[in-house]
Each structure stands twice: as C-alpha cells, then as structure tokens.
Design an enzyme around this catalytic site. Structure first.
Site, PDB file in Angstrom:
ATOM      1  N   LYS A 129     -23.787   3.961   3.373  1.00 59.56           N
ATOM      2  CA  LYS A 129     -24.561   2.853   3.937  1.00 59.56           C
ATOM      3  C   LYS A 129     -26.025   3.207   4.075  1.00 59.56           C
ATOM      4  O   LYS A 129     -26.890   2.341   3.946  1.00 59.56           O
ATOM      5  CB  LYS A 129     -23.975   2.404   5.287  1.00 59.56           C
ATOM      6  CG  LYS A 129     -22.669   1.643   5.125  1.00 59.56           C
ATOM      7  CD  LYS A 129     -22.390   0.699   6.270  1.00 59.56           C
ATOM      8  CE  LYS A 129     -21.155  -0.120   6.011  1.00 59.56           C
ATOM      9  NZ  LYS A 129     -20.690  -0.866   7.177  1.00 59.56           N
ATOM     10  N   LYS A 211     -11.649  -1.894  -5.256  1.00 56.05           N
ATOM     11  CA  LYS A 211     -10.885  -2.722  -4.311  1.00 56.05           C
ATOM     12  C   LYS A 211     -11.531  -4.112  -4.199  1.00 56.05           C
ATOM     13  O   LYS A 211     -12.762  -4.233  -4.342  1.00 56.05           O
ATOM     14  CB  LYS A 211     -10.761  -2.040  -2.946  1.00 56.05           C
ATOM     15  CG  LYS A 211     -12.016  -2.064  -2.093  1.00 56.05           C
ATOM     16  CD  LYS A 211     -11.679  -1.835  -0.620  1.00 56.05           C
ATOM     17  CE  LYS A 211     -12.832  -2.338   0.233  1.00 56.05           C
ATOM     18  NZ  LYS A 211     -12.571  -2.572   1.611  1.00 56.05           N
ATOM     19  N   LYS A 214     -15.742  -8.510  -0.615  1.00 55.28           N
ATOM     20  CA  LYS A 214     -16.596  -9.708  -0.552  1.00 55.28           C
ATOM     21  C   LYS A 214     -17.943  -9.476  -1.238  1.00 55.28           C
ATOM     22  O   LYS A 214     -18.668 -10.422  -1.516  1.00 55.28           O
ATOM     23  CB  LYS A 214     -16.778 -10.168   0.891  1.00 55.28           C
ATOM     24  CG  LYS A 214     -17.352  -9.114   1.802  1.00 55.28           C
ATOM     25  CD  LYS A 214     -17.446  -9.645   3.212  1.00 55.28           C
ATOM     26  CE  LYS A 214     -17.802  -8.564   4.193  1.00 55.28           C
ATOM     27  NZ  LYS A 214     -16.710  -7.652   4.529  1.00 55.28           N
TER      28      LYS A 214
HETATM   29  P1  ATP Z   1     -15.238  -5.545   2.028  1.00 55.04           P
HETATM   30  O1  ATP Z   1     -16.552  -5.572   2.751  1.00 55.04           O
HETATM   31  O2  ATP Z   1     -15.172  -4.462   0.996  1.00 55.04           O
HETATM   32  O3  ATP Z   1     -14.798  -6.868   1.530  1.00 55.04           O
HETATM   33  P2  ATP Z   1     -13.998  -5.781   4.434  1.00 55.04           P
HETATM   34  O4  ATP Z   1     -15.166  -5.377   5.279  1.00 55.04           O
HETATM   35  O5  ATP Z   1     -13.685  -7.222   4.316  1.00 55.04           O
HETATM   36  O6  ATP Z   1     -14.133  -5.103   3.048  1.00 55.04           O
HETATM   37  P3  ATP Z   1     -12.752  -3.967   5.955  1.00 55.04           P
HETATM   38  O7  ATP Z   1     -13.398  -4.339   7.244  1.00 55.04           O
HETATM   39  O8  ATP Z   1     -13.201  -2.744   5.215  1.00 55.04           O
HETATM   40  O9  ATP Z   1     -12.755  -5.154   4.966  1.00 55.04           O
HETATM   41  O10 ATP Z   1     -11.230  -3.858   6.169  1.00 55.04           O
HETATM   42  C1  ATP Z   1     -10.494  -4.705   6.985  1.00 55.04           C
HETATM   43  C2  ATP Z   1      -9.046  -4.429   6.692  1.00 55.04           C
HETATM   44  O11 ATP Z   1      -8.724  -5.036   5.428  1.00 55.04           O
HETATM   45  C3  ATP Z   1      -8.736  -2.955   6.567  1.00 55.04           C
HETATM   46  O12 ATP Z   1      -7.506  -2.673   7.182  1.00 55.04           O
HETATM   47  C4  ATP Z   1      -8.661  -2.726   5.073  1.00 55.04           C
HETATM   48  O13 ATP Z   1      -7.765  -1.722   4.736  1.00 55.04           O
HETATM   49  C5  ATP Z   1      -8.178  -4.070   4.564  1.00 55.04           C
HETATM   50  N1  ATP Z   1      -8.679  -4.318   3.214  1.00 55.04           N
HETATM   51  C6  ATP Z   1      -9.948  -4.616   2.875  1.00 55.04           C
HETATM   52  N2  ATP Z   1     -10.046  -4.806   1.527  1.00 55.04           N
HETATM   53  C7  ATP Z   1      -8.800  -4.593   1.034  1.00 55.04           C
HETATM   54  C8  ATP Z   1      -8.230  -4.636  -0.271  1.00 55.04           C
HETATM   55  N3  ATP Z   1      -8.959  -4.938  -1.337  1.00 55.04           N
HETATM   56  N4  ATP Z   1      -6.924  -4.373  -0.433  1.00 55.04           N
HETATM   57  C9  ATP Z   1      -6.160  -4.098   0.643  1.00 55.04           C
HETATM   58  N5  ATP Z   1      -6.608  -4.044   1.905  1.00 55.04           N
HETATM   59  C10 ATP Z   1      -7.914  -4.282   2.110  1.00 55.04           C
END
Ligand code: ATP
Ligand code: LTN
Length: 347
Positions: A129, A211, A214
């Site tokens: 970050k 993965k 968003k």
């Molecule tokens: P990103 O910013 O990459 O979209 P996020 O901020 O929405 O991720 P996190 O806050 O990192 O998501 O994670 C929230 C929960 O969702 C965590 O338990 C994480 O393991 C799960 N999660 C996030 N993305 C995935 C994915 N692509 N597949 C499975 N589980 C996920």
C-alpha cells in the site's frame, strides 16, 4: 456510542463458553462482489449454529486510504444491508460498525506500545500500500495491523476467518497477544487464523491468475450488478481456445475455465465431473451463459432484499445500535482488564 463505563452483564469466560467464538471484519471500501460472497460471507452465514460469531465493518481501517466521507457513510449502511441479505442474521450474529465501539481505538493505542517498529515494517500489505499510495503514506497505514490486533483481541475469539492476504496480520496479532500475556498473565486468547478452503477462492473473469477484486471492475461481478451486466461480464470471461473438450477442470492449463467451474460448483453443489458431463460436447457459448444464469439466479434474492433493507434505515440503524451494545459488553470487559494490568489508575 457506548463507552467503557457502560454497566454490563457478566460475560462467560472463554473456557466456559458453549461454542467457539469467531470474529472477522471487512472494510466498507467498495461494493461487495461474488469473491467476498462466495469466499467469505456465505461461509460465515453457514457457520452460525456452530460458532458464536462477530462481524464488523472496519470503517476505521478504511480511512488509511483517502475516502469520500458521504460515500463511506453510505457504504457503511449499504454494506450492512448486503450482509443481512446474504444471510447473516443479526439476531444470531453480532453485526456492528468498528467506529461505534470506542474500545477498538483505545486498545489499539495500548497495543501500539507492545508492537515493534521492525515488525510493522515487515508487513507485506504496508509495503504494497505504501508503494501504491506514495502521496499518502500516513502513520495509520503503518499501524493498521495494530488496530486489527485490537479488533481481534478485544473479543477473545478462537478463530479469525480471513483471506490468505490477511494471514500475516493475524500472525502478528498472535505475537502481540503472546508478548502481552507473557508480561501480564493470560489476558488474551491467542486466536488461530481460519483460512477458507482453496475451493472458495474466486479469480477475476478477465485475469484468472489474480483474485477477483473490485480494482478490476470488468472482471469483477458485484452483488448489486444488474442481470444484463452479469451476463455480459461472463460472456467476456477469459477462457482458452480448446475446442475439442472445452469444459474440463484443469487449474494449471485452463485457469479461466476452472474458475468458472468453481463458481458454478459452489452455487449448484455439483461436482467437477458432473459439470464436465453436463457440458460434454458443448462450447463456451453454452457454458458461459449457463454460469451467468446461475449467478444471476443466486444474486436475485440478495439484490431484492438489499434494496428492501436499504429503504428501512430505521431498522439498519437499530441493528447497528444493538450490535454496538452487544460488542461493547465484551470489548469493554477486555479493555478494563488491560487498563488494570498496564497500571492505569481506575479509582
Ligand atoms: P478487493 O479490494 O481485492 O476487492 P476486498 O477488499 O473486497 O478485496 P477484502 O476486504 O480483502 O476484500 O476481503 C474481505 C473478505 O472477502 C475476506 O475474507 C477475503 O478472504 C474475501 N475475499 C475477497 N476477495 C476474494 C476472492 N476473490 N475470492 C475469495 N474470497 C475473497
Ligand atoms: N484487514 C482486513 C479487515 C479487518 C479484519 C479485522 C479482518 C480489519 N480488522 C479483524 C479480521 C479481523 C481486510 O482488509 N480484509
């Protein structure tokens, strides 16, 4: 909202609890997607009979990166509606907003004094970050894991369900807890990270090596996406040029197809060999829309319920209020113990 002087009912000690306790948080930093749903929230909803569960929106963590205040406020409420619509029953789970329970910030300060500079510099999320947001490498970004340790240790949970990327933070939490306990006796339960199975990892539709996130909206299916948007995203999903036997599970050679099969399997309960049979001799032109239809059907009731709940602000505010009260009971009990142990005069 509530403070550490609230009169409280006696909370069972970890040893006397009937059920193991679980706690996790998600930042209200964007809209929820099917990675969050299938990888986290859906499993959380299924666990409620076996565990005592606490889930919160980590709004205080979210401001380590600049936010639009009105947006954050709106998302904090919308995300609660989405959690509930995804099956998290507020009667059975404690759902709350981090900033409503002041003990999080209070314990974080104390734990800052029991966390080493060197430990925080080794956190990969901080390294990532701080290189991504070079113009705003604030102290909160650096001490983010300490607030997370406070979030966790306040509730004495046995397990913390998190994604692989957060495992290092839970391990640091364990180190902080053990360090504190070795000085002051058994104050904190040392929690275990609870990493969901590989099957629950959802990859981006346009980049099946990463993965679903968003940060790539085209490859990311949001819970609130309209059906035609979902269909379009799946039709454009990256697969491969295998025309002989396209729908075949091979994670190494066909990661895009494996990802779609995983989504389809998680939602329908069908095994990979059943899916292969179902689509034998059929091309991606049949398979991709079929996966899209399944996702559209699964999300329809969630979308409908979310829209209904968002209109009922009074109900959502009540859930947050009740959640903050229930969370504060436990959090303040731990905080009082910590304050006493470190020598803060309590009169
Ligand atoms: P990103 O910013 O990459 O979209 P996020 O901020 O929405 O991720 P996190 O806050 O990192 O998501 O994670 C929230 C929960 O969702 C965590 O338990 C994480 O393991 C799960 N999660 C996030 N993305 C995935 C994915 N692509 N597949 C499975 N589980 C996920
Ligand atoms: N850092 C986590 C969110 C989070 C969390 C927590 C998860 C904040 N506090 C405590 C589990 C327990 C994330 O970004 N996914």
């Amino acid at each position: 909202m509530t403070d550490s002087h609230t009169i409280q009912k006696e909370e069972p000690t970890p040893q006397s609890r009937d059920k193991k306790r679980m706690l996790s948080g998600i930042q209200p930093s964007g809209d929820l997607h099917i990675g969050n749903y299938l990888g986290a929230i859906k499993n959380w909803a299924d666990r409620v009979d076996e565990y005592e569960c606490y889930y919160f929106m980590a709004d205080m963590h979210t401001i380590t990166v600049r936010q639009e205040p009105a947006e954050l406020r709106k998302r904090s409420l919308n995300q609660l509606a989405q959690y509930i619509a995804c099956g998290l029953d507020p009667q059975k789970n404690v759902l709350f907003l981090q900033s409503h329970v002041s003990a999080h910030a209070q314990l974080a300060w104390v734990l800052n004094c029991y966390t080493m500079f060197g430990e925080l510099t080794r956190m990969t999320q901080f390294k990532d970050k701080s290189s991504k947001y070079k113009e705003n490498i604030n102290a909160g970004l650096f001490t983010y894991p300490v607030l997370m340790a406070a979030d966790i240790l306040l509730y004495q949970p046995d397990y913390v369900p998190v994604g692989e990327d957060q495992k290092q933070h839970v391990e640091l939490t364990r180190d902080i807890a053990q360090r504190f306990n070795s000085i002051y006796g058994d104050v904190f339960t040392v929690p275990e990270p609870f990493i969901s199975s590989a099957g629950a990892r959802i990859y981006g539709l346009t980049s099946p090596g990463d993965k679903m996130s968003k940060s790539d909206p085209n490859g990311c299916v949001f819970i609130m996406d309209e059906p035609d948007v979902i269909m379009r995203k799946f039709k454009r999903a990256v697969t491969d040029s295998d025309t002989d036997n396209p729908v075949r599970y091979d994670k190494e050679k066909k990661p895009g197809v494996a990802n779609l099969m995983n989504i389809y399997s998680t939602l329908t309960g069908k095994k990979y060999d059943e899916i292969e049979k179902e689509f034998e001799g059929k091309g991606y032109g049949i398979f991709k829309p079929a996966v899209a239809e399944t996702v559209i059907d699964a999300l329809a009731p969630i979308r409908e319920e979310t829209v209904r709940l968002i209109k009922d602000k009074e109900y959502l505010d009540g859930v947050y209020r009740d959640g903050a009260n229930r969370a504060s009971y436990i959090a303040n009990k731990t905080l009082r113990k910590v304050y006493k142990k470190v020598g803060f005069y309590q009169g």
